[in-house]
Design an enzyme around this catalytic site. Structure first.
Site, PDB file in Angstrom:
ATOM      1  N   CYS A  86       0.828  -1.207   0.000  1.00  0.00           N
ATOM      2  CA  CYS A  86       0.000   0.000   0.000  1.00  0.00           C
ATOM      3  C   CYS A  86       0.868   1.264   0.000  1.00  0.00           C
ATOM      4  O   CYS A  86       1.522   1.539  -0.995  1.00  0.00           O
ATOM      5  CB  CYS A  86      -1.001  -0.054   1.141  1.00  0.00           C
ATOM      6  SG  CYS A  86      -2.465   0.922   0.782  1.00  0.00           S
ATOM      7  N   HIS A 179      -3.524  -4.566   1.748  1.00  0.00           N
ATOM      8  CA  HIS A 179      -2.948  -4.783   3.087  1.00  0.00           C
ATOM      9  C   HIS A 179      -2.870  -6.278   3.414  1.00  0.00           C
ATOM     10  O   HIS A 179      -3.795  -6.827   4.013  1.00  0.00           O
ATOM     11  CB  HIS A 179      -3.827  -4.098   4.144  1.00  0.00           C
ATOM     12  CG  HIS A 179      -3.573  -2.632   4.255  1.00  0.00           C
ATOM     13  ND1 HIS A 179      -2.790  -2.077   5.239  1.00  0.00           N
ATOM     14  CD2 HIS A 179      -3.981  -1.608   3.488  1.00  0.00           C
ATOM     15  CE1 HIS A 179      -2.726  -0.778   5.090  1.00  0.00           C
ATOM     16  NE2 HIS A 179      -3.454  -0.459   4.033  1.00  0.00           N
ATOM     17  N   GLU A 181      -1.324  -7.794   5.631  1.00  0.00           N
ATOM     18  CA  GLU A 181      -1.127  -8.086   7.062  1.00  0.00           C
ATOM     19  C   GLU A 181      -2.472  -8.119   7.809  1.00  0.00           C
ATOM     20  O   GLU A 181      -2.510  -8.385   8.995  1.00  0.00           O
ATOM     21  CB  GLU A 181      -0.174  -7.055   7.689  1.00  0.00           C
ATOM     22  CG  GLU A 181      -0.747  -5.673   7.955  1.00  0.00           C
ATOM     23  CD  GLU A 181      -1.002  -4.843   6.704  1.00  0.00           C
ATOM     24  OE1 GLU A 181      -0.851  -5.356   5.586  1.00  0.00           O
ATOM     25  OE2 GLU A 181      -1.390  -3.672   6.851  1.00  0.00           O
TER      26      GLU A 181
HETATM   27  N1  GLN Z   1      -3.619   6.561   0.800  1.00  0.00           N
HETATM   28  C1  GLN Z   1      -2.372   6.266   1.433  1.00  0.00           C
HETATM   29  C2  GLN Z   1      -1.212   7.028   0.794  1.00  0.00           C
HETATM   30  O1  GLN Z   1      -1.395   7.647  -0.195  1.00  0.00           O
HETATM   31  C3  GLN Z   1      -2.055   4.784   1.376  1.00  0.00           C
HETATM   32  C4  GLN Z   1      -3.105   4.024   2.121  1.00  0.00           C
HETATM   33  C5  GLN Z   1      -2.631   2.824   2.829  1.00  0.00           C
HETATM   34  O2  GLN Z   1      -1.416   2.567   2.980  1.00  0.00           O
HETATM   35  N2  GLN Z   1      -3.577   2.095   3.314  1.00  0.00           N
HETATM   36  O3  GLN Z   1      -0.147   6.992   1.290  1.00  0.00           O
END
Ligand code: GLN
Length: 207
Positions: A86, A179, A181
């Site tokens: 992410c 995610h 995890e």
């Molecule tokens: N929207 C977040 C970002 O731009 C990432 C979201 C996340 O890691 N769940 O960093």
């Protein structure tokens, strides 16, 4: 062969911000030692690194404040394994046009932050992963990014049903937009552990 080395492997989880504790737990359940990484010395001591989900702007700022940015880039150029999830995937992209500061880079791809908008910004779906035994992988997307462009040397490991790319691999770098995890499925963590284990074995053979 790889199994017998697993306990010697120490995987770090970048712990400046975000979901690092959950990743440490998943790695421990995957059969390796895992530790939180915040300092230059801690980064030097691990065989691979997970960069968790969180807020990529904050993490990018803290990486510089904690003096980790240059070391990470140096390590990446030497083949050090990193898995960005992410926000971590955003940081591994060579290009993240809507991040207002430089990424670490390493994967020649373009990534779009918060690509699923604000209304439907979290969802769960089953993904069919290439090279992952045991059926579909249930993935949790939270304000997730989307990989919009990749260089030919980047391998797609999973995409959404509409073809949008959400997981890639390039050499020892893995990036996933969701995610991993937040479920009990350790298959992707074990895949990364195998990458780290092979990297460690190959390095010790070179010395
Ligand atoms: N929207 C977040 C970002 O731009 C990432 C979201 C996340 O890691 N769940 O960093």
């Amino acid at each position: 062969m790889v199994e017998s080395h697993k306990n010697d492997v120490l995987v770090g989880v970048l712990a400046l911000q975000g979901d690092f504790k959950e990743h440490v737990n998943m790695l421990v359940h995957s059969g390796v030692y895992a530790t939180e990484v915040r300092t230059y010395t801690e980064l030097e001591s691990v065989d691979g690194l997970v960069i968790p989900g969180g807020e990529s702007t904050t993490m990018a700022r803290l990486l510089i404040a904690y003096d980790l940015m240059d070391l990470l880039r140096l390590k990446i150029s030497a083949g050090f394994p990193i898995w960005g999830t992410c926000a971590g995937a955003i940081l591994l992209a060579d290009s993240a046009p809507d991040l207002d500061r430089p990424t670490i880079g390493g994967i020649p791809m373009t990534i779009k932050r918060n690509a699923f908008g604000t209304q439907v910004d979290s969802f769960e779906t089953d993904l069919r992963f290439l090279d992952l035994e045991g059926g579909d992988y249930h993935a949790v997307f939270i304000r997730a990014p989307l990989i919009t462009d990749i260089a030919p040397e980047v391998k797609v490991s999973a995409h959404l049903k509409n073809g949008e790319i959400v997981a890639v691999v390039k050499d020892n770098l893995m990036a996933t937009c969701f995610h991993p995890e937040l479920t009990n499925d350790t298959r992707l963590h074990r895949k990364f552990v195998d990458l780290v284990t092979n990297y460690k074995i190959n390095r010790s053979n070179e010395v």
